[in-house]
Design a protein around this motif. Structure first.
Motif, PDB file in Angstrom:
ATOM      1  N   GLU A   1      11.544  -4.303  -6.544  1.00  0.00           N
ATOM      2  CA  GLU A   1      12.379  -3.302  -5.778  1.00  0.00           C
ATOM      3  C   GLU A   1      11.206  -2.541  -5.191  1.00  0.00           C
ATOM      4  OE1 GLU A   1      15.980  -0.142  -6.298  1.00  0.00           O
ATOM      5  OE2 GLU A   1      15.337  -1.588  -8.140  1.00  0.00           O
ATOM      6  N   TYR A   2      11.353  -1.885  -4.024  1.00  0.00           N
ATOM      7  CA  TYR A   2      10.144  -0.953  -3.571  1.00  0.00           C
ATOM      8  C   TYR A   2      10.789   0.399  -3.905  1.00  0.00           C
ATOM      9  CZ  TYR A   2       6.904   0.577   0.023  1.00  0.00           C
ATOM     10  OH  TYR A   2       6.085   1.227   0.747  1.00  0.00           O
ATOM     11  N   LEU A   3      10.384   1.233  -4.575  1.00  0.00           N
ATOM     12  CA  LEU A   3      10.854   2.640  -5.036  1.00  0.00           C
ATOM     13  C   LEU A   3      10.325   3.735  -4.448  1.00  0.00           C
ATOM     14  CD1 LEU A   3      10.503   1.945  -8.878  1.00  0.00           C
ATOM     15  CD2 LEU A   3      12.503   1.382  -7.503  1.00  0.00           C
ATOM     16  N   GLU A   4       8.845   3.820  -4.148  1.00  0.00           N
ATOM     17  CA  GLU A   4       8.239   4.592  -3.523  1.00  0.00           C
ATOM     18  C   GLU A   4       7.043   4.195  -2.609  1.00  0.00           C
ATOM     19  OE1 GLU A   4       5.801   8.787  -4.995  1.00  0.00           O
ATOM     20  OE2 GLU A   4       7.671   8.163  -6.040  1.00  0.00           O
ATOM     21  N   ALA A   5       6.761   4.604  -1.548  1.00  0.00           N
ATOM     22  CA  ALA A   5       5.601   4.527  -0.606  1.00  0.00           C
ATOM     23  C   ALA A   5       4.501   4.726  -1.019  1.00  0.00           C
ATOM     24  CB  ALA A   5       5.952   5.062   0.945  1.00  0.00           C
ATOM     25  N   GLY A   6       3.488   3.915  -1.130  1.00  0.00           N
ATOM     26  CA  GLY A   6       2.354   4.108  -1.581  1.00  0.00           C
ATOM     27  C   GLY A   6       1.348   4.576  -0.030  1.00  0.00           C
ATOM     28  N   HIS A   7       0.136   4.804  -0.287  1.00  0.00           N
ATOM     29  CA  HIS A   7      -0.698   5.205   0.839  1.00  0.00           C
ATOM     30  C   HIS A   7      -0.717   4.292   1.891  1.00  0.00           C
ATOM     31  CE1 HIS A   7      -3.774   7.382   3.164  1.00  0.00           C
ATOM     32  NE2 HIS A   7      -4.392   6.178   3.119  1.00  0.00           N
ATOM     33  N   GLY A   8      -0.265   4.585   3.066  1.00  0.00           N
ATOM     34  CA  GLY A   8      -0.276   3.828   4.252  1.00  0.00           C
ATOM     35  C   GLY A   8       0.809   2.832   4.226  1.00  0.00           C
ATOM     36  N   MET A   9       1.661   2.855   3.421  1.00  0.00           N
ATOM     37  CA  MET A   9       2.879   1.861   3.383  1.00  0.00           C
ATOM     38  C   MET A   9       4.064   2.136   4.093  1.00  0.00           C
ATOM     39  SD  MET A   9       1.538  -0.963   1.874  1.00  0.00           S
ATOM     40  CE  MET A   9       0.116  -1.089   1.292  1.00  0.00           C
ATOM     41  N   PRO A  10       4.920   1.378   4.215  1.00  0.00           N
ATOM     42  CA  PRO A  10       6.314   1.667   4.820  1.00  0.00           C
ATOM     43  C   PRO A  10       6.998   2.527   4.031  1.00  0.00           C
ATOM     44  CG  PRO A  10       5.892  -0.650   4.706  1.00  0.00           C
ATOM     45  CD  PRO A  10       4.791  -0.319   4.227  1.00  0.00           C
ATOM     46  N   VAL A  11       8.067   3.128   4.733  1.00  0.00           N
ATOM     47  CA  VAL A  11       9.112   3.870   3.868  1.00  0.00           C
ATOM     48  C   VAL A  11       9.822   3.247   2.724  1.00  0.00           C
ATOM     49  CG1 VAL A  11      11.161   5.350   4.165  1.00  0.00           C
ATOM     50  CG2 VAL A  11       9.429   5.628   5.775  1.00  0.00           C
ATOM     51  N   ALA A  12       9.840   3.676   1.501  1.00  0.00           N
ATOM     52  CA  ALA A  12      10.603   2.877   0.454  1.00  0.00           C
ATOM     53  C   ALA A  12      11.641   3.610   0.520  1.00  0.00           C
ATOM     54  CB  ALA A  12       9.723   3.159  -0.909  1.00  0.00           C
TER      55      ALA A  12
ATOM     56  N   LEU B   1      -2.284   0.369 -12.420  1.00  0.00           N
ATOM     57  CA  LEU B   1      -0.855   0.010 -12.988  1.00  0.00           C
ATOM     58  C   LEU B   1      -0.027   1.316 -12.860  1.00  0.00           C
ATOM     59  CD1 LEU B   1      -2.177  -1.928 -16.226  1.00  0.00           C
ATOM     60  CD2 LEU B   1      -0.965  -2.805 -14.141  1.00  0.00           C
ATOM     61  N   GLU B   2      -0.706   2.606 -13.185  1.00  0.00           N
ATOM     62  CA  GLU B   2       0.272   3.819 -12.912  1.00  0.00           C
ATOM     63  C   GLU B   2       1.044   3.728 -11.576  1.00  0.00           C
ATOM     64  OE1 GLU B   2      -0.457   8.430 -13.142  1.00  0.00           O
ATOM     65  OE2 GLU B   2      -1.197   7.429 -14.973  1.00  0.00           O
ATOM     66  N   GLU B   3       0.278   3.568 -10.663  1.00  0.00           N
ATOM     67  CA  GLU B   3       0.524   3.748  -9.152  1.00  0.00           C
ATOM     68  C   GLU B   3       1.748   2.678  -8.767  1.00  0.00           C
ATOM     69  OE1 GLU B   3       0.552   4.713  -4.940  1.00  0.00           O
ATOM     70  OE2 GLU B   3       0.152   5.556  -6.832  1.00  0.00           O
ATOM     71  N   MET B   4       1.448   1.278  -9.491  1.00  0.00           N
ATOM     72  CA  MET B   4       2.308   0.167  -9.190  1.00  0.00           C
ATOM     73  C   MET B   4       3.503   0.638  -9.827  1.00  0.00           C
ATOM     74  SD  MET B   4       0.987  -2.239  -7.560  1.00  0.00           S
ATOM     75  CE  MET B   4       2.205  -3.580  -8.188  1.00  0.00           C
ATOM     76  N   SER B   5       3.558   1.180 -10.909  1.00  0.00           N
ATOM     77  CA  SER B   5       4.749   1.670 -11.629  1.00  0.00           C
ATOM     78  C   SER B   5       5.765   2.341 -11.026  1.00  0.00           C
ATOM     79  CB  SER B   5       4.580   1.920 -13.010  1.00  0.00           C
ATOM     80  OG  SER B   5       4.135   1.034 -14.017  1.00  0.00           O
ATOM     81  N   ARG B   6       4.964   3.406 -10.301  1.00  0.00           N
ATOM     82  CA  ARG B   6       5.643   4.581  -9.603  1.00  0.00           C
ATOM     83  C   ARG B   6       6.173   4.091  -8.451  1.00  0.00           C
ATOM     84  NH1 ARG B   6       3.916   7.593  -5.447  1.00  0.00           N
ATOM     85  NH2 ARG B   6       1.856   6.992  -5.466  1.00  0.00           N
ATOM     86  N   CYS B   7       5.780   2.998  -7.699  1.00  0.00           N
ATOM     87  CA  CYS B   7       6.045   2.622  -6.462  1.00  0.00           C
ATOM     88  C   CYS B   7       6.890   1.381  -6.372  1.00  0.00           C
ATOM     89  CB  CYS B   7       4.545   2.348  -5.507  1.00  0.00           C
ATOM     90  SG  CYS B   7       3.881   3.747  -5.198  1.00  0.00           S
ATOM     91  N   TYR B   8       6.714   0.653  -7.483  1.00  0.00           N
ATOM     92  CA  TYR B   8       7.496  -0.921  -7.560  1.00  0.00           C
ATOM     93  C   TYR B   8       8.194  -1.054  -8.931  1.00  0.00           C
ATOM     94  CZ  TYR B   8       3.852  -1.250  -3.759  1.00  0.00           C
ATOM     95  OH  TYR B   8       3.183  -0.846  -2.579  1.00  0.00           O
ATOM     96  N   ARG B   9       9.420  -1.818  -8.785  1.00  0.00           N
ATOM     97  CA  ARG B   9       9.707  -2.239 -10.148  1.00  0.00           C
ATOM     98  C   ARG B   9       9.869  -3.853  -9.922  1.00  0.00           C
ATOM     99  NH1 ARG B   9      14.667  -0.098 -10.254  1.00  0.00           N
ATOM    100  NH2 ARG B   9      13.960   1.748 -11.346  1.00  0.00           N
ATOM    101  N   GLU B  10       8.809  -4.438 -10.629  1.00  0.00           N
ATOM    102  CA  GLU B  10       8.675  -5.824 -10.573  1.00  0.00           C
ATOM    103  C   GLU B  10       8.700  -6.825 -11.596  1.00  0.00           C
ATOM    104  OE1 GLU B  10       5.762  -6.043  -6.554  1.00  0.00           O
ATOM    105  OE2 GLU B  10       4.817  -6.227  -8.606  1.00  0.00           O
ATOM    106  N   ARG B  11       9.457  -8.018 -11.549  1.00  0.00           N
ATOM    107  CA  ARG B  11       9.451  -8.748 -12.641  1.00  0.00           C
ATOM    108  C   ARG B  11       9.157 -10.332 -12.174  1.00  0.00           C
ATOM    109  NH1 ARG B  11      10.907  -9.552 -17.483  1.00  0.00           N
ATOM    110  NH2 ARG B  11      11.928 -11.316 -18.179  1.00  0.00           N
ATOM    111  N   LEU B  12       7.977 -11.047 -12.889  1.00  0.00           N
ATOM    112  CA  LEU B  12       7.779 -12.100 -12.484  1.00  0.00           C
ATOM    113  C   LEU B  12       8.436 -13.242 -13.206  1.00  0.00           C
ATOM    114  CD1 LEU B  12       3.890 -11.651 -12.888  1.00  0.00           C
ATOM    115  CD2 LEU B  12       5.155 -11.137 -10.829  1.00  0.00           C
TER     116      LEU B  12
END
Length: 135
Positions: free
Chosen positions: A86-97, A52-63
């Motif tokens: 919204e894609y905020l920061e790239a995680g490991h192996g992901m495209p540029v955010a 969840l910490e990684e998700m919060s760092r990389c994405y801002r999401e609402r369902l």
């Protein structure tokens, strides 16, 4: 029984939408199994908290458009929803955010034990997400 499960899953998603990690974790068993979309599995609240910490760092999401289904025994449930992100920061192996926005249908399956979530299995279309954030 199904009403209780509906309340549990809806509380889980309300906590997600509010960014309330502590509330989400309080709804999980200590040995929760988390099956990550098109990836591996992790076990335990500590691993889920790191996720969840990684998700919060990389994405801002609402369902939105959340629909919860539960079996009569109260031990299994499923949910379908739309992810607005919204894609905020790239995680490991992901495209540029760089703040790319995306809308993606998703779903999850749950196992329930002793009034808490014992398994979360998430699904979404990874190629669709990659196409949306690669623009």
């Amino acid at each position: 029984m199904t009403e209780t499960v509906h309340q549990l899953i809806n509380a889980y998603y309300a906590a997600f939408n509010n960014g309330d990690t502590a509330a989400m974790l309080s709804l999980l068993t200590d040995d929760v199994k988390h099956d990550i979309n098109q990836s591996g599995s992790e076990t335990g609240k500590a691993a889920f908290a790191v996720f969840l910490e990684e998700m919060s760092r990389c994405y801002r999401e609402r369902l939105t458009d959340i629909v919860v289904l539960a079996d009569k025994s109260g031990t299994r449930a499923a949910a379908e929803y739309l992810v607005h992100g919204e894609y905020l920061e790239a995680g490991h192996g992901m495209p540029v955010a760089h703040g790319q926005k995306y809308v993606l249908p998703g779903g999850a399956f749950f196992s329930i034990r002793d009034g808490k979530i014992a398994r979360v299995t998430n699904y979404y279309n990874l190629p669709d997400w990659l196409a949306q954030v690669s623009k």
